[in-house]
Design a protein around this motif. Sequence first.
Motif, PDB file in Angstrom:
ATOM      1  N   GLY A   1       1.425  -0.846  12.046  1.00 34.45           N
ATOM      2  CA  GLY A   1       2.786  -0.857  12.569  1.00 34.45           C
ATOM      3  C   GLY A   1       3.086   0.487  13.196  1.00 34.45           C
ATOM      4  O   GLY A   1       3.097   0.663  14.402  1.00 34.45           O
ATOM      5  N   ASN A   2       3.304   1.478  12.323  1.00 35.11           N
ATOM      6  CA  ASN A   2       3.677   2.814  12.771  1.00 35.11           C
ATOM      7  C   ASN A   2       2.471   3.728  12.991  1.00 35.11           C
ATOM      8  O   ASN A   2       2.621   4.922  13.171  1.00 35.11           O
ATOM      9  CB  ASN A   2       4.618   3.440  11.741  1.00 35.11           C
ATOM     10  CG  ASN A   2       5.904   3.918  12.365  1.00 35.11           C
ATOM     11  OD1 ASN A   2       5.947   4.222  13.561  1.00 35.11           O
ATOM     12  ND2 ASN A   2       6.949   4.015  11.570  1.00 35.11           N
ATOM     13  N   PHE A   3       1.261   3.178  12.915  1.00 42.72           N
ATOM     14  CA  PHE A   3       0.028   3.916  13.149  1.00 42.72           C
ATOM     15  C   PHE A   3      -0.226   4.986  12.081  1.00 42.72           C
ATOM     16  O   PHE A   3      -0.982   5.924  12.288  1.00 42.72           O
ATOM     17  CB  PHE A   3       0.044   4.561  14.553  1.00 42.72           C
ATOM     18  CG  PHE A   3      -1.328   4.811  15.130  1.00 42.72           C
ATOM     19  CD1 PHE A   3      -2.110   3.776  15.602  1.00 42.72           C
ATOM     20  CD2 PHE A   3      -1.840   6.102  15.214  1.00 42.72           C
ATOM     21  CE1 PHE A   3      -3.376   4.005  16.132  1.00 42.72           C
ATOM     22  CE2 PHE A   3      -3.102   6.355  15.746  1.00 42.72           C
ATOM     23  CZ  PHE A   3      -3.870   5.308  16.204  1.00 42.72           C
ATOM     24  N   GLY A   4       0.421   4.842  10.902  1.00 38.90           N
ATOM     25  CA  GLY A   4       0.245   5.846   9.856  1.00 38.90           C
ATOM     26  C   GLY A   4      -1.032   5.627   9.068  1.00 38.90           C
ATOM     27  O   GLY A   4      -1.870   6.528   8.926  1.00 38.90           O
ATOM     28  N   ASP A   5      -1.176   4.400   8.565  1.00 36.51           N
ATOM     29  CA  ASP A   5      -2.313   4.099   7.712  1.00 36.51           C
ATOM     30  C   ASP A   5      -3.624   4.267   8.479  1.00 36.51           C
ATOM     31  O   ASP A   5      -4.582   4.849   7.977  1.00 36.51           O
ATOM     32  CB  ASP A   5      -2.163   2.649   7.220  1.00 36.51           C
ATOM     33  CG  ASP A   5      -2.771   2.456   5.855  1.00 36.51           C
ATOM     34  OD1 ASP A   5      -3.197   3.453   5.247  1.00 36.51           O
ATOM     35  OD2 ASP A   5      -2.824   1.300   5.402  1.00 36.51           O
TER      36      ASP A   5
ATOM     37  N   HIS B   1       0.088  -9.734   6.602  1.00 35.88           N
ATOM     38  CA  HIS B   1      -0.385  -8.489   7.230  1.00 35.88           C
ATOM     39  C   HIS B   1      -1.899  -8.369   7.081  1.00 35.88           C
ATOM     40  O   HIS B   1      -2.616  -8.085   8.038  1.00 35.88           O
ATOM     41  CB  HIS B   1       0.306  -7.268   6.609  1.00 35.88           C
ATOM     42  CG  HIS B   1       1.796  -7.350   6.628  1.00 35.88           C
ATOM     43  ND1 HIS B   1       2.500  -8.131   5.736  1.00 35.88           N
ATOM     44  CD2 HIS B   1       2.715  -6.779   7.433  1.00 35.88           C
ATOM     45  CE1 HIS B   1       3.782  -8.023   6.002  1.00 35.88           C
ATOM     46  NE2 HIS B   1       3.957  -7.215   7.030  1.00 35.88           N
TER      47      HIS B   1
ATOM     48  N   SER C   1       6.534  -6.007   8.355  1.00 31.96           N
ATOM     49  CA  SER C   1       6.270  -4.571   8.222  1.00 31.96           C
ATOM     50  C   SER C   1       5.506  -4.023   9.420  1.00 31.96           C
ATOM     51  O   SER C   1       5.263  -2.825   9.521  1.00 31.96           O
ATOM     52  CB  SER C   1       5.493  -4.287   6.947  1.00 31.96           C
ATOM     53  OG  SER C   1       6.241  -4.725   5.856  1.00 31.96           O
TER      54      SER C   1
ATOM     55  N   THR D   1      -2.926  -4.790   2.642  1.00 29.63           N
ATOM     56  CA  THR D   1      -1.785  -3.883   2.517  1.00 29.63           C
ATOM     57  C   THR D   1      -0.642  -4.395   1.653  1.00 29.63           C
ATOM     58  O   THR D   1       0.238  -3.637   1.300  1.00 29.63           O
ATOM     59  CB  THR D   1      -1.243  -3.522   3.915  1.00 29.63           C
ATOM     60  OG1 THR D   1      -1.051  -4.732   4.658  1.00 29.63           O
ATOM     61  CG2 THR D   1      -2.209  -2.625   4.664  1.00 29.63           C
ATOM     62  N   ALA D   2      -0.636  -5.700   1.336  1.00 26.28           N
ATOM     63  CA  ALA D   2       0.456  -6.193   0.477  1.00 26.28           C
ATOM     64  C   ALA D   2      -0.001  -7.381  -0.354  1.00 26.28           C
ATOM     65  O   ALA D   2      -0.953  -8.085   0.009  1.00 26.28           O
ATOM     66  CB  ALA D   2       1.667  -6.587   1.314  1.00 26.28           C
TER      67      ALA D   2
ATOM     68  N   ASP E   1       8.712  -2.547   3.435  1.00 26.60           N
ATOM     69  CA  ASP E   1       7.928  -2.060   2.303  1.00 26.60           C
ATOM     70  C   ASP E   1       8.123  -0.576   2.007  1.00 26.60           C
ATOM     71  O   ASP E   1       8.103  -0.170   0.851  1.00 26.60           O
ATOM     72  CB  ASP E   1       6.441  -2.343   2.541  1.00 26.60           C
ATOM     73  CG  ASP E   1       6.156  -3.841   2.517  1.00 26.60           C
ATOM     74  OD1 ASP E   1       6.834  -4.556   1.759  1.00 26.60           O
ATOM     75  OD2 ASP E   1       5.278  -4.294   3.269  1.00 26.60           O
TER      76      ASP E   1
ATOM     77  N   PHE F   1       0.821  -1.219   0.000  1.00 28.31           N
ATOM     78  CA  PHE F   1       0.000   0.000   0.000  1.00 28.31           C
ATOM     79  C   PHE F   1       0.848   1.260   0.000  1.00 28.31           C
ATOM     80  O   PHE F   1       0.382   2.329  -0.376  1.00 28.31           O
ATOM     81  CB  PHE F   1      -0.952  -0.005   1.212  1.00 28.31           C
ATOM     82  CG  PHE F   1      -0.353   0.508   2.488  1.00 28.31           C
ATOM     83  CD1 PHE F   1       0.295  -0.339   3.368  1.00 28.31           C
ATOM     84  CD2 PHE F   1      -0.434   1.857   2.807  1.00 28.31           C
ATOM     85  CE1 PHE F   1       0.850   0.149   4.545  1.00 28.31           C
ATOM     86  CE2 PHE F   1       0.113   2.353   3.976  1.00 28.31           C
ATOM     87  CZ  PHE F   1       0.764   1.498   4.846  1.00 28.31           C
ATOM     88  N   LYS F   2       2.099   1.140   0.416  1.00 28.50           N
ATOM     89  CA  LYS F   2       2.917   2.345   0.534  1.00 28.50           C
ATOM     90  C   LYS F   2       3.165   3.026  -0.806  1.00 28.50           C
ATOM     91  O   LYS F   2       3.442   4.214  -0.851  1.00 28.50           O
ATOM     92  CB  LYS F   2       4.225   2.014   1.250  1.00 28.50           C
ATOM     93  CG  LYS F   2       3.936   1.623   2.698  1.00 28.50           C
ATOM     94  CD  LYS F   2       5.160   1.393   3.520  1.00 28.50           C
ATOM     95  CE  LYS F   2       4.813   1.174   4.975  1.00 28.50           C
ATOM     96  NZ  LYS F   2       4.567  -0.225   5.317  1.00 28.50           N
TER      97      LYS F   2
HETATM   98  C1  LIG Z   1       3.857  -0.584   6.428  1.00 27.69           C
HETATM   99  C2  LIG Z   1       2.934  -1.715   6.387  1.00 27.69           C
HETATM  100  C3  LIG Z   1       1.935  -1.866   7.356  1.00 27.69           C
HETATM  101  C4  LIG Z   1       1.798  -0.916   8.530  1.00 27.69           C
HETATM  102  O1  LIG Z   1       1.433   0.369   8.145  1.00 27.69           O
HETATM  103  P1  LIG Z   1       1.620   1.585   9.178  1.00 27.69           P
HETATM  104  O2  LIG Z   1       1.225   2.802   8.427  1.00 27.69           O
HETATM  105  O3  LIG Z   1       3.050   1.585   9.575  1.00 27.69           O
HETATM  106  O4  LIG Z   1       0.733   1.284  10.320  1.00 27.69           O
HETATM  107  C5  LIG Z   1       1.061  -2.931   7.225  1.00 27.69           C
HETATM  108  N1  LIG Z   1       1.179  -3.820   6.216  1.00 27.69           N
HETATM  109  C6  LIG Z   1       2.119  -3.698   5.275  1.00 27.69           C
HETATM  110  C7  LIG Z   1       2.196  -4.715   4.201  1.00 27.69           C
HETATM  111  C8  LIG Z   1       3.018  -2.638   5.310  1.00 27.69           C
HETATM  112  O5  LIG Z   1       3.960  -2.533   4.374  1.00 27.69           O
END
Ligand SMILES: *Cc1c(COP(=O)(O)O)cnc(C)c1O
Length: 455
Positions: A252-256, A382, A304, A403-404, A142, A110-111
């Motif tokens: 993970g980092n609470f961004g999404d 994930h 991730s 997300t992936a 990622d 998703f990044k």
């Molecule tokens: C980065 C990532 C996450 C976590 O996203 P955050 O914005 O860090 O919470 C979840 N799944 C995948 C596959 C990622 O690459």
Amino acid sequence: MKYVSTRDNSKEYNFEQVFIKGLADDGGLYVPKSLKKFSFQELLELKNLSYNELSTEIINQFSSDFISKEELSNLVKKSYSTFREKEVVKISNVGEIKLLELFHGPTLAFKDVAMQFIGNLYEYYLNKNDKKINIVVATSGDTGAAAIDAIKGKSNLNIFVLHPNNKISSVQRKIMTTVEEKNVFNIAIDGNFDDCQNIVKQMFSDLEFSKSINMSGVNSINWVRIIVQAVYYFYSYFKLDKEIISFAVPTGNFGDVFAGYLAKQMGLPIDKLIVATNENDILHRAISKGDYVSKEVRETISPSMDIQLASNFERLIYYVNSSDSEKTAEIMKKVKQNSYQIEKNNLEIIQKDFLSESCNEQETLDIIKKNYEENNIILDPHTAIGVGAAKKLSFNDCVVLSTAHPCKFPEAIKNSINLKADLPDELMFVMDEKENYNIVDNEVEKIKQHIKERI
Ligand SMILES: *Cc1c(COP(=O)(O)O)cnc(C)c1O
């Protein structure tokens, strides 16, 4: 639009500072001074827009003092022309649950959605400013790949990516390290992701160093990533045509998931945001019982999300404390001493918007297996955790952010269902290509030296 830092909101910043610097000098994160809140009528007007048009409308709420709407629209179009889905994202079904597939960009996670845009935004900025910028970013797998793909070959930009040596999947590593462009530098650190993130933070707060190399960051603390990610929450709401919607977000980092919270603050009718974690469950402990004390990072099959201190959580702390930056700064001191317990009244406020769950390794493998057998779909680990969290909380009609692409995590897929999830044809080459990266000690001075020698 004006921005402030979560740790001192007496000073104002503009979009350019927020975008290029990423982190405020006081160590806080940038947040908008005030937010646009869409009325129901205004939301209706956005309903039938294409993904690109919707992106332009949402991002423009934040960036109009930096880029005109017309130029923004062109950048958005260019950014998403690299995606395999015409509408950028896609909604599919796993049983009753809806999956929001966010992995159709060049590096299969998703990044890419935010990063492809950010790469073009740097180019736009550097075309107007005579400068060279060095991007330094830590990755748990990622982010680095997405950032490299977005920046590779662009003039007046270098990118240095720090990943934890041997702690990301081999496919994740190969997608990053087989890139040949001269402005891409991969560094494997002898440590874990939190070590990498700490090194980057230390380099940023060493103002002499960071200014001397025009250092810029694209980690998930960068506000631009958040606003670009908020778009797909709006898009899903419009596509699914519900009165109110809930999302489960592998975190993970609470961004999404913070991007979802932003969408809610902007008036999108979101009921709950489900924070889904792996065994590194600090956010689950925090949201379910207020315990924000970190433990050792454990390596999991969802690398991730192998993070303890989630940088973007600071933004939530700021909002929950009614935008009180002094209080936020105090709390962040406690977080640094690893002794923060969320106050009871704040926890109640958080729980109005958020729920949480975590899945351990065996549960994750079981979810992949069950969904393959019952629904004939392969979930990446994930996404599987997102699905697992929604199920545990009996939120059967929510939208899980996927997300992936599963092929990025072949070891986990093989262990679960003994199958090989193939890479899409256009990425097959990374498997045989020569890899380029340096292994460096987990010491900030050595990394600084390493970077200086290469620019
Ligand atoms: C980065 C990532 C996450 C976590 O996203 P955050 O914005 O860090 O919470 C979840 N799944 C995948 C596959 C990622 O690459």
